[in-house]
Scaffold this active site. Structure first.
Site, PDB file in Angstrom:
ATOM      1  N   GLY A 205      50.819  36.602  46.148  1.00 27.01           N
ATOM      2  CA  GLY A 205      51.392  37.301  44.845  1.00 27.01           C
ATOM      3  C   GLY A 205      50.956  38.677  45.129  1.00 27.01           C
ATOM      4  N   GLY A 206      50.359  39.522  43.763  1.00 26.92           N
ATOM      5  CA  GLY A 206      49.184  41.231  43.997  1.00 26.92           C
ATOM      6  C   GLY A 206      48.413  40.361  45.160  1.00 26.92           C
TER       7      GLY A 206
ATOM      8  N   GLY B 258      53.015  61.070  77.245  1.00 23.45           N
ATOM      9  CA  GLY B 258      52.478  60.810  75.805  1.00 23.45           C
ATOM     10  C   GLY B 258      51.166  59.347  75.253  1.00 23.45           C
ATOM     11  N   ALA B 259      51.832  58.395  76.879  1.00 20.59           N
ATOM     12  CA  ALA B 259      50.607  57.355  76.235  1.00 20.59           C
ATOM     13  C   ALA B 259      49.021  57.763  77.118  1.00 20.59           C
ATOM     14  CB  ALA B 259      51.074  56.365  76.890  1.00 20.59           C
TER      15      ALA B 259
HETATM   16  C1  HXC Z   1      46.085  29.060  36.144  1.00 18.14           C
HETATM   17  C2  HXC Z   1      46.884  27.662  37.523  1.00 18.14           C
HETATM   18  C3  HXC Z   1      47.623  29.192  38.535  1.00 18.14           C
HETATM   19  C4  HXC Z   1      47.780  29.822  38.017  1.00 18.14           C
HETATM   20  C5  HXC Z   1      47.414  27.050  39.828  1.00 18.14           C
HETATM   21  N1  HXC Z   1      46.855  27.028  38.585  1.00 18.14           N
HETATM   22  N2  HXC Z   1      47.613  28.513  39.539  1.00 18.14           N
HETATM   23  N3  HXC Z   1      46.605  28.248  36.435  1.00 18.14           N
HETATM   24  N4  HXC Z   1      47.148  30.041  36.598  1.00 18.14           N
HETATM   25  N5  HXC Z   1      47.956  31.390  38.792  1.00 18.14           N
HETATM   26  C6  HXC Z   1      46.385  25.509  37.805  1.00 18.14           C
HETATM   27  C7  HXC Z   1      47.597  24.779  37.810  1.00 18.14           C
HETATM   28  O1  HXC Z   1      48.200  24.803  36.466  1.00 18.14           O
HETATM   29  C8  HXC Z   1      46.960  23.402  38.082  1.00 18.14           C
HETATM   30  O2  HXC Z   1      46.229  23.001  36.437  1.00 18.14           O
HETATM   31  C9  HXC Z   1      45.239  23.663  38.926  1.00 18.14           C
HETATM   32  O3  HXC Z   1      45.607  25.438  39.046  1.00 18.14           O
HETATM   33  C10 HXC Z   1      45.708  22.730  39.815  1.00 18.14           C
HETATM   34  O4  HXC Z   1      47.290  23.513  41.083  1.00 18.14           O
HETATM   35  P1  HXC Z   1      48.656  22.601  41.470  1.00 18.14           P
HETATM   36  O5  HXC Z   1      49.055  22.905  40.915  1.00 18.14           O
HETATM   37  O6  HXC Z   1      48.193  21.413  40.952  1.00 18.14           O
HETATM   38  O7  HXC Z   1      47.950  22.609  42.767  1.00 18.14           O
HETATM   39  P2  HXC Z   1      49.015  22.697  44.000  1.00 18.14           P
HETATM   40  O8  HXC Z   1      50.382  21.419  43.951  1.00 18.14           O
HETATM   41  O9  HXC Z   1      48.279  22.470  46.012  1.00 18.14           O
HETATM   42  O10 HXC Z   1      49.450  24.149  44.391  1.00 18.14           O
HETATM   43  C11 HXC Z   1      49.292  25.043  44.153  1.00 18.14           C
HETATM   44  C12 HXC Z   1      49.597  26.499  44.215  1.00 18.14           C
HETATM   45  C13 HXC Z   1      50.668  26.018  42.575  1.00 18.14           C
HETATM   46  C14 HXC Z   1      50.988  26.646  45.135  1.00 18.14           C
HETATM   47  C15 HXC Z   1      48.999  27.471  44.148  1.00 18.14           C
HETATM   48  O11 HXC Z   1      49.406  26.230  41.964  1.00 18.14           O
HETATM   49  C16 HXC Z   1      51.215  27.564  42.079  1.00 18.14           C
HETATM   50  O12 HXC Z   1      51.772  27.406  42.634  1.00 18.14           O
HETATM   51  N6  HXC Z   1      50.738  28.192  41.641  1.00 18.14           N
HETATM   52  C17 HXC Z   1      50.814  29.444  40.817  1.00 18.14           C
HETATM   53  C18 HXC Z   1      50.987  30.635  41.965  1.00 18.14           C
HETATM   54  C19 HXC Z   1      51.830  31.766  41.280  1.00 18.14           C
HETATM   55  O13 HXC Z   1      53.006  32.611  40.956  1.00 18.14           O
HETATM   56  N7  HXC Z   1      50.501  32.815  40.329  1.00 18.14           N
HETATM   57  C20 HXC Z   1      50.720  33.938  40.091  1.00 18.14           C
HETATM   58  C21 HXC Z   1      51.319  34.638  41.511  1.00 18.14           C
HETATM   59  S1  HXC Z   1      51.714  36.056  40.436  1.00 18.14           S
HETATM   60  P3  HXC Z   1      46.033  21.943  36.421  1.00 18.14           P
HETATM   61  O14 HXC Z   1      45.193  21.413  35.094  1.00 18.14           O
HETATM   62  O15 HXC Z   1      47.494  21.090  35.702  1.00 18.14           O
HETATM   63  O16 HXC Z   1      45.536  20.918  37.327  1.00 18.14           O
HETATM   64  C22 HXC Z   1      50.165  37.069  40.883  1.00 18.14           C
HETATM   65  C23 HXC Z   1      50.529  38.578  40.341  1.00 18.14           C
HETATM   66  C24 HXC Z   1      48.997  39.521  41.109  1.00 18.14           C
HETATM   67  O17 HXC Z   1      49.286  37.068  41.114  1.00 18.14           O
HETATM   68  C25 HXC Z   1      48.781  40.442  40.732  1.00 18.14           C
HETATM   69  C26 HXC Z   1      47.916  41.179  41.044  1.00 18.14           C
HETATM   70  C27 HXC Z   1      48.431  42.519  40.710  1.00 18.14           C
END
Ligand code: HXC
Length: 516
Positions: A171-172, A406-407
């Site tokens: 994501g971001g 140019g290069a």
């Molecule tokens: C809260 C999160 C989390 C999140 C993971 N966890 N991502 N908690 N917010 N964004 C937690 C899970 O619930 C889990 O908790 C623990 O972290 C480990 O994650 P798992 O899923 O068990 O691990 P894994 O199978 O290795 O997968 C990792 C992962 C997946 C691929 C990163 O967790 C995932 O897809 N997370 C979401 C990613 C996402 O969409 N993030 C938002 C992106 S948008 P428990 O307690 O259940 O073990 C973004 C916007 C930013 O970031 C903008 C900035 C400008």
């Protein structure tokens, strides 16, 4: 509680804190083939030098059961440490705590060490391993990212910033590493993408794995987002330490001078035969680099990406320099869109951090083609011209063989701002290659000749001798000296040294507007 009980409780609490999300999650992290945040810091910095900042921070959000969840350090470890001679500030996201997700206090910790790095003029290193914005904290997480991106931008050009991606970065969240100077990735461990394979499948129907989409090979070879790729975390950390040793701590300092153990008066006789007599024949510019610069000092940046140019750091008599070279081995070294971006960004880093630029020219021009034109080669190629013109560090050029059009201006033009231009006796400097030029300007004479092919060859040779040879350019003062290839190392060292105290001002402005 007695004092002894308080001390015991403190020790217990401290020990728990060191375990991040707890033993089970540490084991799960190891099973994924990954180190924990603290193990990574230990691997990266000088032994015992790490000082933790805001160690006891925890998250403030109570919703969605957050109050009951273990949140040591709010999922990130931050602080300062020494790497070799240098103090650095750093953070390592802790995937064992809430998936390293970024919430309000997690961001607060990061922002504080970013600000300390900026105030103390120290390099900043970030180790990313995170599920991204902490979903439970909503806009607080987004606000945190905003602060981090802003600090990355403010620090750009003031202190070197490295990103080491050692887990998911989605994501971001990817934009913080993208603003930093160098991105390091490890095969099978690092992933970067705006949206993962699941979203892509839903939106476009494409099937792709995490590794294929956002792994080290994709970003170091295809997208150009990352700069360095490693087989494991140990090799990655070693490379971070090594690169840092070439750089100043900040833009007010010079890069460290080291004892290189390679004589400054070493001749380079091997170069006499390195460049093929046939000017269409390829050779590897990296052979020249390894012969000329201090032994084993070359660190190539983005070696797998846009390979028609080679950029990287090396040392000359112990002094760090940035090399910007054409690579005749790949597409005859024609500069394309990606190599323009790669070169311009590298050149601007060198200029920001007082690292002299050494260009090695052997280039027929910019790559022709509809794809290149419609992809914006004009806009992208202009970045190199802009970056060289704006750079105030010493700029030295060696014309190894071809420097056309140019290069030539990008690689070796005194008018653009090169301080000293050297050329080999076999260098060819012109608007275009001899064949193309002779075919245009002698077209009528060639077609009217009794034997057009013989006349064509004569005219090509005449053009090559009279217009392209380096003595013509030297006669105009565009080449400062024509050198014996065996003297290349000696001459480049002398050229950098004679310009090292260079000071050059630019017109006052808020900032330029480089064609992005
Ligand atoms: C809260 C999160 C989390 C999140 C993971 N966890 N991502 N908690 N917010 N964004 C937690 C899970 O619930 C889990 O908790 C623990 O972290 C480990 O994650 P798992 O899923 O068990 O691990 P894994 O199978 O290795 O997968 C990792 C992962 C997946 C691929 C990163 O967790 C995932 O897809 N997370 C979401 C990613 C996402 O969409 N993030 C938002 C992106 S948008 P428990 O307690 O259940 O073990 C973004 C916007 C930013 O970031 C903008 C900035 C400008």
């Amino acid at each position: 509680m007695t004092r002894e009980e308080q001390t015991a409780a403190f020790r217990q609490r401290r020990a728990e804190m060191m375990l991040g999300g707890g033993l089970d999650r540490v084991q799960a992290q190891h099973q994924r083939g990954k180190l924990t945040a603290r193990e990574r810091i230990d691997l990266l910095v000088d032994s015992g030098s790490f000082i933790e900042q805001q160690a006891y921070i925890t998250g403030r959000t109570q919703d969605f059961g957050m109050a009951d969840r273990r949140s040591a350090g709010d999922g990130v470890v931050t602080g300062s440490a020494r790497i070799g001679e240098r103090q650095v500030f750093l953070f390592a996201q802790d995937f064992t705590v809430l998936g390293g997700s970024l919430g309000e206090m997690h961001a607060e910790r990061i922002a504080q060490v970013q600000e300390l790095a900026l105030k103390t003029g120290s390099p900043f290193i970030q180790i990313n391993d995170s599920g991204g914005a902490r979903i439970q904290e909503g806009v607080l997480s987004l606000d945190g990212y905003g602060k981090i991106f802003r600090n990355n931008s403010l620090a750009s050009g003031v202190i070197p910033q490295f990103s080491i991606i050692l887990g998911p970065c989605a994501g971001g969240a990817v934009y913080s590493p993208a603003i930093t100077d160098f991105v390091f990735m490890v095969d099978g461990v690092s992933n970067m993408y705006i949206t993962g394979p699941d979203v892509i499948r839903t939106v476009t129907g494409e099937e792709i794995t995490h590794e294929e989409l956002g792994g080290a090979a994709a970003h170091c070879g295809k997208s150009g987002v990352a700069h360095f790729r490693f087989a494991n975390e140990q090799a990655c950390m070693e490379a971070v330490r090594r690169l840092l040793s070439y750089l100043p701590a900040n833009n007010m300092e010079l890069p460290p001078l080291v004892d290189c153990g390679d004589p400054a008066d070493r001749e380079t006789p091997g170069l006499v035969s390195l460049i093929p007599e046939d000017d269409k024949k390829a050779y590897d510019i990296k052979d020249l680099i390894s012969e000329v610069f201090d032994r084993d000092s070359f660190i190539e940046v983005q070696p797998d990406y846009a390979q028609t140019v080679v950029v990287g750091f090396a040392r000359l008599a112990g002094r760090a320099v940035g090399i910007f070279a054409n690579q005749p081995k790949v597409f005859a070294a024609a500069i394309n869109i990606d190599s323009s971006d790669k070169a311009a960004r590298f050149l601007r880093f060198c200029d920001a951090f007082n690292i002299p630029i050494v260009s090695l020219a052997d280039v027929p021009g910019f790559l022709p083609g509809v794809e290149q034109e419609h992809g914006g080669i004009i806009r992208h190629g202009a970045k190199i011209l802009y970056a060289i013109a704006e750079a105030t560090v010493p700029k030295i050029s060696l014309i190894v063989r071809k420097a056309y059009g140019g290069a030539y201006i990008c690689m070796a033009s005194k008018a653009l701002g090169y301080d000293r231009v050297l050329a080999y006796p076999t260098a060819q400097i012109a608007v275009m290659g001899a064949e193309g030029a002779a075919n245009i300007i002698f077209r009528k004479e060639i077609s009217a000749a009794e034997d057009p092919e013989t006349r064509r060859r004569e005219k090509i040779e005449e053009f090559r001798r009279s217009v392209m040879d380096p003595y013509t350019s030297a006669g105009y003062g565009f080449v400062d000296d024509i050198i014996d290839p065996a003297q290349t190392r000696i001459e480049l060292i002398r050229s950098v040294e004679m310009n090292i105290r260079k000071r050059e001002d630019r017109p006052r402005k808020k900032h330029g507007n480089i064609p992005l």
